[in-house]
Design an enzyme around this catalytic site. Sequence first.
Site, mmCIF file in Angstrom:
data_model
loop_
_atom_site.group_PDB
_atom_site.id
_atom_site.type_symbol
_atom_site.label_atom_id
_atom_site.label_comp_id
_atom_site.label_asym_id
_atom_site.label_seq_id
_atom_site.Cartn_x
_atom_site.Cartn_y
_atom_site.Cartn_z
ATOM 1 N N HIS A 340 0.850 -1.188 0.000
ATOM 2 C CA HIS A 340 0.000 0.000 0.000
ATOM 3 C C HIS A 340 0.883 1.234 0.000
ATOM 4 O O HIS A 340 1.940 1.227 0.633
ATOM 5 C CB HIS A 340 -0.913 0.011 1.239
ATOM 6 C CG HIS A 340 -2.080 0.907 1.091
ATOM 7 N ND1 HIS A 340 -2.013 2.254 1.357
ATOM 8 C CD2 HIS A 340 -3.342 0.662 0.658
ATOM 9 C CE1 HIS A 340 -3.191 2.791 1.117
ATOM 10 N NE2 HIS A 340 -4.020 1.851 0.681
ATOM 11 N N ASP A 398 -7.985 -5.456 0.281
ATOM 12 C CA ASP A 398 -8.556 -6.323 -0.741
ATOM 13 C C ASP A 398 -8.002 -7.737 -0.746
ATOM 14 O O ASP A 398 -8.371 -8.544 -1.595
ATOM 15 C CB ASP A 398 -8.391 -5.670 -2.116
ATOM 16 C CG ASP A 398 -9.479 -4.628 -2.315
ATOM 17 O OD1 ASP A 398 -10.552 -4.789 -1.713
ATOM 18 O OD2 ASP A 398 -9.251 -3.660 -3.046
#
Length: 465
Positions: A340, A398
Amino acid sequence: MSDSGATPKVSRKVLSRRNSQGVFINGDGRQMGAAAKYELKNPATSRAAELNIMSGTLGPDVLDISHLTRDLGVFTYDPCFMATASTESKITYIDGDAGVLLYRGYPVEQLAEHSSHLEVANLLIHGRLPTKGQLDAFRDSITRHTMVNEQLLRFFQGFHHDAHPMAMVSAVVASMAAFYHDTTDINDPRHREIFAHRIIAKLPTIAAAAYKHTLGQPFVYPRNDLGYCANMLNMFFSVPCEAYSIDPVAAEALDLLFILHADHEQNASTSTVRLAGSTGVNPYAAISAGVSALWGPAHGGANEAVLDMLDGIGSAANIDKFLARVKDKSDSVRLMGFGHRVYKNVDPRAKIIRSMCYRVLEKMNKGNDRLFELALKLEEIALKDDYFVARRLYPNVDFYSGIIYSALGIPRSMFTVMFAIARTAGWVAHWQEMVSDPLMKIGRPRQLYTGPTKRDYQAIEKRVA
Ligand code: ACO
């Protein structure tokens, strides 16, 4: 252009400029931070610019460079926004090192435990937890805006049955501007509110219509006696020829996923909504731009890609071979659902979703346990691997969300659509925050031009290949 080729040097010096309340402010009257400024100096010319420091309520200080071009004739260079705050915002705070996510100051873990998606949407937009009366009125308004114009539904007939639902949803959301243009004066707070309720209410109906179109089944109308997520499940899975009973665990799981996906400060799709919206465009067009930006596998498309990846790996025996490819820089394979831009620690949303997986899989018993077990094993191995440890790569939101969507019977091509429905709350909150700011201006990045210098046009017969 710089006023000389010499490299400007940054130094820090103490300065104090307070307003009457003792708060440091910059030229626009916005609050600044500590009693310090930075100075950026070009040693060749001794020209210098003083950079104000702006402090938020949380997070690192921000240098105000907006006067740099005027003072020194240079731009700053920060491709992909690695260190640039593109705006001031009061909506969401992330501490990526500590794994903290706050919506309007409230930890996402507390909201996941006690709140609902519509309450969170209301919180994001209005900045405070609603009273019972405010929440009831909001829920009622959302419920009563769920139907879409019949002509809008006809748009779906123009799509091939195998069109990706994200393509259909972004197109139909953009075309809402053609149907609801009576209330899109962005300077009118009431119009902004009606837009917010319409888009949050109608997106599940549009998403369900896209899904039904791919199946060749009739569209199912929304039902006002159902909650936001129960109604969505009904529009997705019921058919006119038999009764459909909504599983409360499924509706609860969906609601929780929506809370976790509702906002994430200046992510790629939200920044897209802000940039498109900064032109003063019709807000449906701005949301449609956000839907499109969300679709990419580096962003909201990762949930679909994670399940494709798990299918490709097949079994735990193949994990090492797969991770060797991920680590091979000549191979483009990535461990989807990992890494991320902001989180360099466990994404707090991933932790909540992973624990929800156990409950949903047990209840649904849909045979996704195999993929879940594989995902758990993959996570365990990756988190011990030097490659991921050194780069501080952890599972993101996710990595596990697709496993839950699958268990609920939602097909992979719809995963990113589900994300878009949830993120609409955040997009709307950010759009509202931007357009109601009297200092709003069009967003317009600068560039470092590296193309040809000026040259003369050549007649075609004189050109060489
Ligand atoms: N698999 C393998 N290596 C990775 C991964 C990954 N998933 N993510 C980052 N890396 C590596 C990069 O190759 C790079 O290595 P290097 O320093 O040797 O060159 C390093 O880690 C830093 O990665 P960047 O790509 O520079 O990080 P960035 O902040 O630009 O990208 C992103 C973040 C796009 C999320 C990235 O981690 C990624 O592609 N992850 C997989 C896709 C994904 O899950 N996206 C969903 C994100 S959450 C969301 O938007 C909902």
